[in-house]
Write a protein that holds these residues in place. Structure first.
Motif, PDB file in Angstrom:
ATOM      1  N   GLU A   1       1.016  -1.105  -0.081  1.00 41.38           N
ATOM      2  CA  GLU A   1       0.140   0.134  -0.012  1.00 41.38           C
ATOM      3  C   GLU A   1       0.822   1.305  -0.016  1.00 41.38           C
ATOM      4  N   LEU A   2       1.989   1.243   0.906  1.00 45.60           N
ATOM      5  CA  LEU A   2       2.913   2.592   0.768  1.00 45.60           C
ATOM      6  C   LEU A   2       3.621   2.468  -0.623  1.00 45.60           C
ATOM      7  N   THR A   3       3.779   1.512  -1.133  1.00 47.36           N
ATOM      8  CA  THR A   3       4.538   1.574  -2.277  1.00 47.36           C
ATOM      9  C   THR A   3       3.644   2.135  -3.350  1.00 47.36           C
ATOM     10  N   LYS A   4       2.547   1.840  -3.302  1.00 45.82           N
ATOM     11  CA  LYS A   4       1.386   2.381  -4.239  1.00 45.82           C
ATOM     12  C   LYS A   4       1.324   3.931  -4.116  1.00 45.82           C
ATOM     13  N   GLU A   5       1.583   4.585  -2.748  1.00 45.68           N
ATOM     14  CA  GLU A   5       1.172   5.767  -2.590  1.00 45.68           C
ATOM     15  C   GLU A   5       2.501   6.823  -2.731  1.00 45.68           C
ATOM     16  N   LEU A   6       3.616   6.067  -2.558  1.00 46.72           N
ATOM     17  CA  LEU A   6       4.861   6.925  -2.605  1.00 46.72           C
ATOM     18  C   LEU A   6       5.193   7.199  -4.166  1.00 46.72           C
ATOM     19  N   VAL A   7       5.966   8.087  -4.271  1.00 43.02           N
ATOM     20  CA  VAL A   7       6.398   8.455  -5.631  1.00 43.02           C
ATOM     21  C   VAL A   7       7.856   8.017  -5.731  1.00 43.02           C
ATOM     22  N   THR A   8       7.867   7.060  -6.906  1.00 39.23           N
ATOM     23  CA  THR A   8       9.379   6.672  -6.961  1.00 39.23           C
ATOM     24  C   THR A   8      10.170   7.760  -7.553  1.00 39.23           C
ATOM     25  N   LYS A   9      11.626   7.330  -7.394  1.00 40.75           N
ATOM     26  CA  LYS A   9      12.933   8.193  -7.864  1.00 40.75           C
ATOM     27  C   LYS A   9      12.520   8.426  -9.476  1.00 40.75           C
ATOM     28  N   ASN A  10      12.068   7.377 -10.117  1.00 37.32           N
ATOM     29  CA  ASN A  10      11.871   7.503 -11.679  1.00 37.32           C
ATOM     30  C   ASN A  10      10.778   8.527 -11.971  1.00 37.32           C
ATOM     31  N   GLU A  11       9.558   8.336 -11.122  1.00 36.97           N
ATOM     32  CA  GLU A  11       8.551   9.256 -11.418  1.00 36.97           C
ATOM     33  C   GLU A  11       8.739  10.679 -11.212  1.00 36.97           C
ATOM     34  N   LEU A  12       9.681  10.886 -10.084  1.00 34.91           N
ATOM     35  CA  LEU A  12       9.912  12.243  -9.650  1.00 34.91           C
ATOM     36  C   LEU A  12      10.750  12.755 -10.801  1.00 34.91           C
ATOM     37  N   LYS A  13      11.667  11.858 -11.145  1.00 34.24           N
ATOM     38  CA  LYS A  13      12.804  12.508 -12.127  1.00 34.24           C
ATOM     39  C   LYS A  13      12.102  13.061 -13.343  1.00 34.24           C
ATOM     40  N   ALA A  14      10.975  11.978 -13.841  1.00 39.11           N
ATOM     41  CA  ALA A  14      10.163  12.311 -15.118  1.00 39.11           C
ATOM     42  C   ALA A  14       9.395  13.667 -14.944  1.00 39.11           C
ATOM     43  N   THR A  15       8.825  13.891 -13.725  1.00 45.00           N
ATOM     44  CA  THR A  15       8.128  15.125 -13.551  1.00 45.00           C
ATOM     45  C   THR A  15       8.980  16.202 -13.549  1.00 45.00           C
ATOM     46  N   GLU A  16      10.208  16.052 -13.130  1.00 45.92           N
ATOM     47  CA  GLU A  16      11.289  17.004 -13.030  1.00 45.92           C
ATOM     48  C   GLU A  16      11.657  17.602 -14.389  1.00 45.92           C
ATOM     49  N   GLU A  17      11.825  16.435 -15.143  1.00 48.50           N
ATOM     50  CA  GLU A  17      12.360  16.978 -16.414  1.00 48.50           C
ATOM     51  C   GLU A  17      11.132  17.385 -17.373  1.00 48.50           C
ATOM     52  N   ARG A  18      10.030  17.035 -17.283  1.00 48.79           N
ATOM     53  CA  ARG A  18       8.714  17.825 -17.846  1.00 48.79           C
ATOM     54  C   ARG A  18       8.662  19.193 -17.440  1.00 48.79           C
ATOM     55  N   LEU A  19       8.475  19.401 -16.002  1.00 54.92           N
ATOM     56  CA  LEU A  19       8.586  20.726 -15.512  1.00 54.92           C
ATOM     57  C   LEU A  19       9.635  21.690 -16.058  1.00 54.92           C
ATOM     58  N   ARG A  20      11.011  21.171 -16.181  1.00 50.84           N
ATOM     59  CA  ARG A  20      12.299  21.849 -16.750  1.00 50.84           C
ATOM     60  C   ARG A  20      11.863  22.148 -18.326  1.00 50.84           C
ATOM     61  N   GLY A  21      11.189  21.382 -19.150  1.00 53.03           N
ATOM     62  CA  GLY A  21      10.788  21.562 -20.366  1.00 53.03           C
ATOM     63  C   GLY A  21       9.793  22.668 -20.387  1.00 53.03           C
ATOM     64  N   GLU A  22       8.720  22.729 -19.602  1.00 54.75           N
ATOM     65  CA  GLU A  22       7.890  23.643 -19.694  1.00 54.75           C
ATOM     66  C   GLU A  22       8.309  25.047 -19.400  1.00 54.75           C
ATOM     67  N   ILE A  23       9.292  25.138 -18.279  1.00 55.97           N
ATOM     68  CA  ILE A  23       9.890  26.217 -17.969  1.00 55.97           C
ATOM     69  C   ILE A  23      10.607  26.877 -19.116  1.00 55.97           C
ATOM     70  N   LYS A  24      11.310  26.107 -19.648  1.00 54.81           N
ATOM     71  CA  LYS A  24      12.257  26.395 -20.886  1.00 54.81           C
ATOM     72  C   LYS A  24      11.250  27.072 -22.032  1.00 54.81           C
TER      73      LYS A  24
END
Length: 87
Positions: free
Chosen positions: A55-78
């Protein structure tokens, strides 16, 4: 399996039941019951721990998910910065 019942309780059971053999059987039955409960609790602990982990694993953000979100946001900022420079 002995040791589940405190000495005082076993002595009281022996005092109430005049037949020592009957008292022994009652004490053994109670101790077997405690042993059974303890074993069930151990089994449930493993099951609950696994379910909680899942249950906790389902609820927590993984490092890969966080990295993907960060890259997407950086692209949007650019992209926004590019549009601002054009204006």
């Amino acid at each position: 399996m002995h040791g589940y019942l405190p000495y005082e309780i076993t002595k009281r059971i022996e005092a109430v039941l005049s037949d020592p053999e009957c008292a022994k059987k009652v004490i053994e039955a109670i101790e077997k019951g405690f042993y059974s409960i303890e074993e069930k609790a151990k089994e449930q602990k493993i099951i609950i721990k696994t379910e909680l982990k899942d249950e906790l694993t389902k609820e927590l953000v993984t490092k890969n998910e966080l990295k993907a979100t960060e890259e997407r946001l950086r692209g949007e900022i650019k992209a926004i910065e590019g549009k601002l420079k054009e204006n």
